[in-house]
Design an enzyme around this catalytic site. Structure first.
Site, PDB file in Angstrom:
ATOM      1  N   THR A  74      -1.547   4.609  -6.708  1.00 19.26           N
ATOM      2  CA  THR A  74      -1.509   4.721  -5.255  1.00 19.26           C
ATOM      3  C   THR A  74      -1.808   6.145  -4.811  1.00 19.26           C
ATOM      4  O   THR A  74      -1.492   7.098  -5.525  1.00 19.26           O
ATOM      5  CB  THR A  74      -0.104   4.308  -4.749  1.00 19.26           C
ATOM      6  N   ASP A  75      -2.330   6.276  -3.599  1.00 15.48           N
ATOM      7  CA  ASP A  75      -2.549   7.619  -3.044  1.00 15.48           C
ATOM      8  C   ASP A  75      -1.229   8.326  -2.752  1.00 15.48           C
ATOM      9  O   ASP A  75      -1.201   9.542  -2.557  1.00 15.48           O
ATOM     10  CB  ASP A  75      -3.411   7.550  -1.774  1.00 15.48           C
ATOM     11  N   GLU A  76      -0.123   7.560  -2.753  1.00 14.79           N
ATOM     12  CA  GLU A  76       1.173   8.176  -2.419  1.00 14.79           C
ATOM     13  C   GLU A  76       1.596   9.199  -3.468  1.00 14.79           C
ATOM     14  O   GLU A  76       2.465  10.030  -3.203  1.00 14.79           O
ATOM     15  CB  GLU A  76       2.238   7.092  -2.229  1.00 14.79           C
TER      16      GLU A  76
ATOM     17  N   TYR B 138       9.695   5.648  -5.133  1.00 12.70           N
ATOM     18  CA  TYR B 138       8.551   4.787  -5.486  1.00 12.70           C
ATOM     19  C   TYR B 138       7.368   5.627  -5.969  1.00 12.70           C
ATOM     20  O   TYR B 138       6.845   5.425  -7.067  1.00 12.70           O
ATOM     21  CB  TYR B 138       8.125   3.937  -4.273  1.00 12.70           C
TER      22      TYR B 138
ATOM     23  N   LYS C 125       5.483   5.993  -9.673  1.00  7.33           N
ATOM     24  CA  LYS C 125       4.054   5.711  -9.905  1.00  7.33           C
ATOM     25  C   LYS C 125       3.367   6.938 -10.508  1.00  7.33           C
ATOM     26  O   LYS C 125       2.500   6.815 -11.369  1.00  7.33           O
ATOM     27  CB  LYS C 125       3.362   5.300  -8.599  1.00  7.33           C
TER      28      LYS C 125
HETATM   29  P1  NAD Z   1       3.787  -6.643  -4.848  1.00 10.91           P
HETATM   30  O1  NAD Z   1       5.161  -6.084  -4.706  1.00 10.91           O
HETATM   31  O2  NAD Z   1       3.260  -7.570  -3.819  1.00 10.91           O
HETATM   32  O3  NAD Z   1       3.675  -7.396  -6.242  1.00 10.91           O
HETATM   33  C1  NAD Z   1       4.231  -6.894  -7.422  1.00 10.91           C
HETATM   34  C2  NAD Z   1       4.200  -8.008  -8.465  1.00 10.91           C
HETATM   35  O4  NAD Z   1       4.725  -7.465  -9.699  1.00 10.91           O
HETATM   36  C3  NAD Z   1       5.085  -9.209  -8.100  1.00 10.91           C
HETATM   37  O5  NAD Z   1       4.373 -10.393  -8.354  1.00 10.91           O
HETATM   38  C4  NAD Z   1       6.289  -9.076  -9.011  1.00 10.91           C
HETATM   39  O6  NAD Z   1       6.863 -10.310  -9.357  1.00 10.91           O
HETATM   40  C5  NAD Z   1       5.671  -8.386 -10.224  1.00 10.91           C
HETATM   41  N1  NAD Z   1       6.664  -7.620 -10.990  1.00 10.91           N
HETATM   42  C6  NAD Z   1       7.577  -6.732 -10.517  1.00 10.91           C
HETATM   43  N2  NAD Z   1       8.308  -6.257 -11.524  1.00 10.91           N
HETATM   44  C7  NAD Z   1       7.846  -6.827 -12.671  1.00 10.91           C
HETATM   45  C8  NAD Z   1       8.184  -6.716 -14.045  1.00 10.91           C
HETATM   46  N3  NAD Z   1       9.183  -5.918 -14.443  1.00 10.91           N
HETATM   47  N4  NAD Z   1       7.489  -7.439 -14.941  1.00 10.91           N
HETATM   48  C9  NAD Z   1       6.483  -8.258 -14.531  1.00 10.91           C
HETATM   49  N5  NAD Z   1       6.124  -8.422 -13.253  1.00 10.91           N
HETATM   50  C10 NAD Z   1       6.801  -7.703 -12.336  1.00 10.91           C
HETATM   51  O7  NAD Z   1       2.856  -5.372  -5.024  1.00 10.91           O
HETATM   52  P2  NAD Z   1       1.348  -5.140  -4.525  1.00 10.91           P
HETATM   53  O8  NAD Z   1       1.389  -4.664  -3.138  1.00 10.91           O
HETATM   54  O9  NAD Z   1       0.520  -6.309  -4.897  1.00 10.91           O
HETATM   55  O10 NAD Z   1       0.957  -3.891  -5.426  1.00 10.91           O
HETATM   56  C11 NAD Z   1       0.347  -4.084  -6.698  1.00 10.91           C
HETATM   57  C12 NAD Z   1       0.134  -2.723  -7.332  1.00 10.91           C
HETATM   58  O11 NAD Z   1      -0.684  -1.928  -6.486  1.00 10.91           O
HETATM   59  C13 NAD Z   1       1.418  -1.934  -7.544  1.00 10.91           C
HETATM   60  O12 NAD Z   1       1.326  -1.279  -8.788  1.00 10.91           O
HETATM   61  C14 NAD Z   1       1.434  -0.932  -6.407  1.00 10.91           C
HETATM   62  O13 NAD Z   1       2.112   0.256  -6.777  1.00 10.91           O
HETATM   63  C15 NAD Z   1      -0.042  -0.687  -6.210  1.00 10.91           C
HETATM   64  N6  NAD Z   1      -0.433  -0.297  -4.840  1.00 10.91           N
HETATM   65  C16 NAD Z   1      -0.176  -1.123  -3.780  1.00 10.91           C
HETATM   66  C17 NAD Z   1      -0.594  -0.756  -2.505  1.00 10.91           C
HETATM   67  C18 NAD Z   1      -0.387  -1.640  -1.309  1.00 10.91           C
HETATM   68  O14 NAD Z   1      -0.802  -1.269  -0.212  1.00 10.91           O
HETATM   69  N7  NAD Z   1       0.207  -2.815  -1.446  1.00 10.91           N
HETATM   70  C19 NAD Z   1      -1.244   0.466  -2.304  1.00 10.91           C
HETATM   71  C20 NAD Z   1      -1.463   1.291  -3.413  1.00 10.91           C
HETATM   72  C21 NAD Z   1      -1.072   0.877  -4.674  1.00 10.91           C
HETATM   73  P1  TYD Z   2       4.518   0.302   4.374  1.00 11.25           P
HETATM   74  O1  TYD Z   2       3.780  -0.947   4.722  1.00 11.25           O
HETATM   75  O2  TYD Z   2       5.923   0.188   3.890  1.00 11.25           O
HETATM   76  O3  TYD Z   2       3.603   1.095   3.340  1.00 11.25           O
HETATM   77  P2  TYD Z   2       3.758   2.609   2.758  1.00 11.25           P
HETATM   78  O4  TYD Z   2       5.110   3.093   3.045  1.00 11.25           O
HETATM   79  O5  TYD Z   2       3.555   2.366   1.297  1.00 11.25           O
HETATM   80  O6  TYD Z   2       2.673   3.402   3.400  1.00 11.25           O
HETATM   81  O7  TYD Z   2       4.535   1.249   5.651  1.00 11.25           O
HETATM   82  C1  TYD Z   2       3.338   1.662   6.277  1.00 11.25           C
HETATM   83  C2  TYD Z   2       3.729   2.617   7.380  1.00 11.25           C
HETATM   84  O8  TYD Z   2       4.456   1.899   8.381  1.00 11.25           O
HETATM   85  C3  TYD Z   2       4.660   3.732   6.918  1.00 11.25           C
HETATM   86  O9  TYD Z   2       4.324   4.937   7.610  1.00 11.25           O
HETATM   87  C4  TYD Z   2       6.030   3.267   7.340  1.00 11.25           C
HETATM   88  C5  TYD Z   2       5.749   2.460   8.592  1.00 11.25           C
HETATM   89  N1  TYD Z   2       6.691   1.340   8.847  1.00 11.25           N
HETATM   90  C6  TYD Z   2       7.363   1.258  10.066  1.00 11.25           C
HETATM   91  O10 TYD Z   2       7.192   2.112  10.966  1.00 11.25           O
HETATM   92  N2  TYD Z   2       8.227   0.230  10.248  1.00 11.25           N
HETATM   93  C7  TYD Z   2       8.440  -0.727   9.302  1.00 11.25           C
HETATM   94  O11 TYD Z   2       9.265  -1.646   9.528  1.00 11.25           O
HETATM   95  C8  TYD Z   2       7.723  -0.638   8.070  1.00 11.25           C
HETATM   96  C9  TYD Z   2       7.916  -1.660   6.992  1.00 11.25           C
HETATM   97  C10 TYD Z   2       6.852   0.412   7.900  1.00 11.25           C
END
Ligand code: NAD
Ligand code: TYD
Length: 356
Positions: free
Chosen positions: A139-141, A164, A168
């Protein structure tokens, strides 16, 4: 010959979009072994369209479980590993960091170790079975927070702030260490905030939509002027495929959509959409500013030039198009939304938002 992908976290948001995209649209003669623990964020309903498809092998297990992971490598001989499995929500990490370290750090090292053992072939010029690749989805975070100017490049120093993002970043460093130390063919991709179908409604877009549909307050943290760089999930999935097949081992690739928006802009867009298409009584009056998130990063913005120049990837989905597609998907799948927001979701919501 059949190419096997070991995808972890393939029942979550991005993972299920990735698995569906691979099997339904983009690849022939492949098999996907989908290893997912099915935490609160994992949902087999996301993969319902694959029922009866023998190319999809679902295994409910934990990526920290060494024996299971080793047995999967032994049995299926994957060529590609894509590690999506993670605890992914910042607010949960603020409440309970332990499980983030366990899964995101411990699970990643378990997978790296298993890949190394399964793929090692000392007689090969590179020391591993030819063509294999381990892709760590990051992630960019991990780069921390930007001011008003500038973008994250692959060379931006890691400076994570939340439990988090720290977990990562630790996983990224371990993946990088497996390349530096053992030459395991690893890539790390770092993407911005994804949006699209199947995202769990703890994240901004589906949470706000769900609340708007129920005429509940929309809890905007602080002033709502924090900026995120939104990437349509299918664009992200295509980038991952490209990196797996053509990325240079050991390299990091940033993936971003050039779609910076403040949180308030996103929330207003959702409200306007609901007012126009669902329910005229919904308006900006539902926006409620609540106590800010602890350690809240102000701005994320990705410079995706490297993956564009090296692999020819460009995002194809403009935000205006992607957000409509996303909101329409949720409106057409309100049973999915109702399912995942019943039960444990209610106590989660109370815990995070109850005292704000
Ligand atoms: P999500 O939370 O929707 O899904 C995570 C999945 O991992 C779930 O299906 C969960 O059951 C599984 N999981 C959790 N712990 C586990 C374990 N111990 N063993 C096996 N499976 C397990 O997450 P997402 O949003 O789909 O993100 C996927 C990946 O992308 C993550 O690594 C996250 O850090 C990264 N990512 C997500 C975003 C975003 O915007 N959603 C952005 C940047 C990076
Ligand atoms: P989120 O979807 O949790 O992603 P991330 O924290 O990984 O960027 O949040 C996106 C942005 O929205 C973040 O700046 C936090 C804000 N946010 C709110 O203001 N209210 C909310 O209830 C949530 C879930 C997020």
């Amino acid at each position: 010959m059949t190419t096997t992908y070991l995808v972890t976290g393939g029942a979550g948001f991005i993972g299920s979009n990735f698995v569906l995209g691979l099997l339904q649209n983009r690849k022939r003669d492949i098999r996907v072994v989908n290893l997912d623990k099915l935490t609160y964020a994992g949902n087999l309903a996301n993969l319902g369209a694959l029922e009866g498809d023998e190319r999809h092998i679902f295994v409910q297990a934990d990526i920290c479980d060494r024996e299971v992971v080793a047995a999967l490598f032994e049995r299926w001989q994957p060529r590609y590993v894509v590690n999506f499995a993670a605890e992914s929500h910042v607010d949960r990490s603020i409440e309970d960091p332990d499980v983030f370290v366990r899964t995101n750090v411990g699970g990643t090292v378990t997978l790296l170790q298993a890949a190394k053992q399964a793929w090692e072939q000392p007689a090969e010029p590179l020391g591993y079975r030819p063509g294999v690749r381990f892709l760590q989805v990051s992630t960019d975070e991990v780069y921390g927070s930007l001011g008003a100017e500038g973008f994250f490049t692959e060379d931006t120093p890691l400076d994570p702030h939340s439990p988090y993002s720290a977990s990562k970043a630790a996983a990224d460093l371990l993946a990088q260490a497996f390349f530096d130390t053992y030459r395991l063919p690893v890539n790390i991709t770092r993407c911005s905030n994804n949006y699209g179908p199947f995202q769990f409604p703890e994240k901004l877009i589906p949470l706000m939509l769900n609340n708007a549909l129920q005429h509940q307050p929309l809890p905007v943290y602080g002033d709502g002027l924090q900026v995120r760089d939104w990437l349509y999930v299918e664009d992200h999935c295509r980038a991952i495929e490209l990196v797996l097949e053509h990325g240079v081992a050991g390299e990091v690739y940033n993936i971003g959509g050039h779609n910076e928006r403040t949180n308030l802009q996103i929330v207003q867009a959702i409200l306007a959409y609901v007012a126009k298409n669902v329910d005229k009584v919904v308006d900006d009056g539902l926006i409620t500013h609540v106590t800010d998130r602890k350690g809240h990063d102000r701005r994320y913005g990705i410079d995706p030039r490297k993956i564009g120049e090296a692999l020819g990837w460009q995002p194809q989905t403009a935000f205006e198009q992607g957000i409509v597609r996303t909101l329409d998907w949720y409106l057409a799948h309100q049973d999915w939304l109702a399912d995942v927001t019943s039960g444990a979701y209610l106590s989660y919501y109370q815990k995070i938002y109850g005292d704000r």
